[in-house]
Enzyme design. Sequence first.
Site, mmCIF file in Angstrom:
data_model
loop_
_atom_site.group_PDB
_atom_site.id
_atom_site.type_symbol
_atom_site.label_atom_id
_atom_site.label_comp_id
_atom_site.label_asym_id
_atom_site.label_seq_id
_atom_site.Cartn_x
_atom_site.Cartn_y
_atom_site.Cartn_z
ATOM 1 N N GLU A 18 0.320 -0.642 -0.443
ATOM 2 C CA GLU A 18 0.233 0.005 0.068
ATOM 3 C C GLU A 18 0.700 1.274 0.045
ATOM 4 O OE1 GLU A 18 -1.143 1.898 3.861
ATOM 5 O OE2 GLU A 18 -1.740 -0.564 4.370
ATOM 6 N N LYS B 248 -5.204 -3.384 13.599
ATOM 7 C CA LYS B 248 -5.032 -2.070 15.207
ATOM 8 C C LYS B 248 -5.142 -2.278 16.531
ATOM 9 C CE LYS B 248 -3.786 0.890 10.675
ATOM 10 N NZ LYS B 248 -4.445 1.468 10.016
#
Length: 804
Positions: free
Chosen positions: A53, A189
């Site tokens: 990414e 996360k």
Amino acid sequence: MLVTRQLVRLNHVKQVGATSSRMFSVSRSSAVTISEEVKQALEDKQKPVVSLESTIITHGLPYPENLSMARRVESVIRENGAIPATCAFIKGQPLVGLDESQLEHLAHTTSPKPNKVSRRDIGYTMSTKQNGGTTIASTMILSEMAGIKVFATGGLGGVHRDGQNTLDVSADLTELGRTPVSVVCAGPKSILDIGLTLEYLETQGVFVGTYNDDGRENIQVPGFYTRDSGFQSPYSFSSFEQAASIIHNQNNIMGLKSGQIFCIPPSRETALPSELMQRVIAAANEEAIKLGIQGKELTPFLLSKIAQETKGQSVHSNIELVLNNARSASQIAKELLSLETNRASSQFQPSTNIKKRKMDEGVKKVDEKKQDTTSVSDIPTPSVVNTIVVGSLALDSICKISSNVIMNDSNPGTISSSVGGVGFNVAKACSLALKSPSCSNGTSRLVSIVSNDMAGHTIIGQLKKLGIDTSGILVDTTSGCSTAQYTSTHANNGDLIIACADMKIAEYDGLAQHVLSEIKRGSPRQIVVDCNVSSSTLSTIFDYVRESNLECNVIVEPTSSPKSKRISLCHSRNLRPFPNNSVSLITPTVGELDAIHSALAERELFDDYDHWFPLLDSLGIDSTFREKLSISKHPVLKNGLELGYLQQAFSVLPYIPNILLKLGEQGVLSMSISTNVEDYKSIPTTSVYSPEFTIVTSTGRSYTADNGSQQKMGLVIQYFPIPPENGNITIENVTGAGDSFLGYLMARMSTANTHLVEGTWLTSEVGSVEREWFKWESIHKAQLASGKSLQSLAAISEDIATIE
């Protein structure tokens, strides 16, 4: 279960209309630009491809740390035998696989700030032609279009805390339910609700497995910064072969159109304590609620607070886990390619026998993790040299059309092949000049890189035949790049029509460490570097020269207008005004100077009112001096003001205090900073090599250097027209003219280091009349060297060795 049903309803709403849109997917892949390297790897199926990414570049880290991070991740993937494919949008164009210039552009662009592109943002970003960093969702989409099946990232998006009420769910999760790309990450996360995230993924039918890297019995999903999150992993896998088998069976055998998540726990050395992170995240969430921060602003706020509370430990952990995930993804991709092509996985161990195998009589032994600097030149070479030339080494093919050019058709002519590249050309010209009567007692070495392919072995063989020191050449087996090649087509009068250059290997960041070891070995008095190399390699050179006790001048050959901008992309510590400058001299064309000036301006280096502006003011470039130039009828000064290259040079000089501007048929213009300009009034001009004119500014002003000393500053402009010997020559080839000029100058500087007490003329003081005359003679004869090569079919003329 109530929570799960609420999230299912949300998912149903988000997917309305998705089925009907898929009927148009037949031609959508044509909208994506895939780099030639990635395309070749996908077609050949000799090396796997791992996608990356780009939001970590556009939104994750500041410049230049973001660029350094992007390069490190790509380098790790190459070191582990795979090809990296960073995905992004540049000017609205979806790209899979970025080259060095595109990475730099994306990392450096701050105005306007690149868009953060998920699935919903793709169409808008394309229609408005914006730059964009891809999230997990959009990277999966572009990867599937390109045919890439494994994707490495940092942490997974998911359901935010209190997501059952706010319905704040990352688009990454729904993308995983409908796009068959496997995501290798460090788990959700830590700021998310990991329990709800796992429930949502189960509803989407997404496989979640955690790597059992230490033989534990109960495997928890990692919590990004932490090895454990408190939530049991649905599955675990004990090897990368097993991970590849899961992908192969689910997507290739069964044809299921969903992705998989492979969680790689951070190493014990870099993981943070779970208790610490829980406490920090809870406090950060509480503060966000009080401040009313939510939506797309929430994640960056929480990450910023975590970085503050952990005193930067979270940032370090983040970087290390991304690199760890890249290594793991490369291994999984290799094993998957092995299954798909029915090949033994051992065939995909990149260069496992490199340590045991000699490369072309030992040019360099390269380990996939370590580079050995064993010298292999067939001729005895000293370790210490006067000059090191760092730059490109290529196989050149020069085509010369024998009649009028007919476009879009075959043209009769001649084609010759030879070793080339800017670095090689400069090094060869320097080597030839050191054999001439006008130079003596100098040594030089080329430091460059070739691939372990046919072109690379051809180049090494040719260099040995020429008697050129090859001990500084690295034979690379890890970057995935081919040996550099350059092909040019010229009209019958020698003018360049078009050229194609494949110099990607020179941009390989692994070259930086090799260059560093060669500088330490050679202890040169001057280093010449061309801008074919990456800005990180430039920074490595600048850093070492600045921090070491090496008394060395760095000379930069800009190479081309686009590549010359790499000077401005170096770390800010390497872009400081005189006397703390990193670069002593540049040799640009007018176009290259314009590009350098624009790049420095874009980085706002001309807004430095604490250092740059006081120095510029001290040079005496005031209204009186500008008036003096404007009334001059000399064509060089007149053109310089009208075209702006004089003004541009004045702005650049504080950062690079010596500029030799190549003006083509008009000659060379020398501009430099002097701390004793008054001395120029007493230098006799009776030398046959004296410039046509010398202009100095002298206002009596003083400049306080960083060391506290008072220096009388001034600007010196000297003009050297084309020598009469070059006036009526038949031009055969313009390729190496500029390189010949610089190479000859470097040979003369080697001679100056030996014979002149004051050394070279790159210092700011006029050491003596002899040294100034030596400079004039050097520039004049460097122009003669350029003329020799203009008359030669080869890029660099052997006749340079005959200059007296």
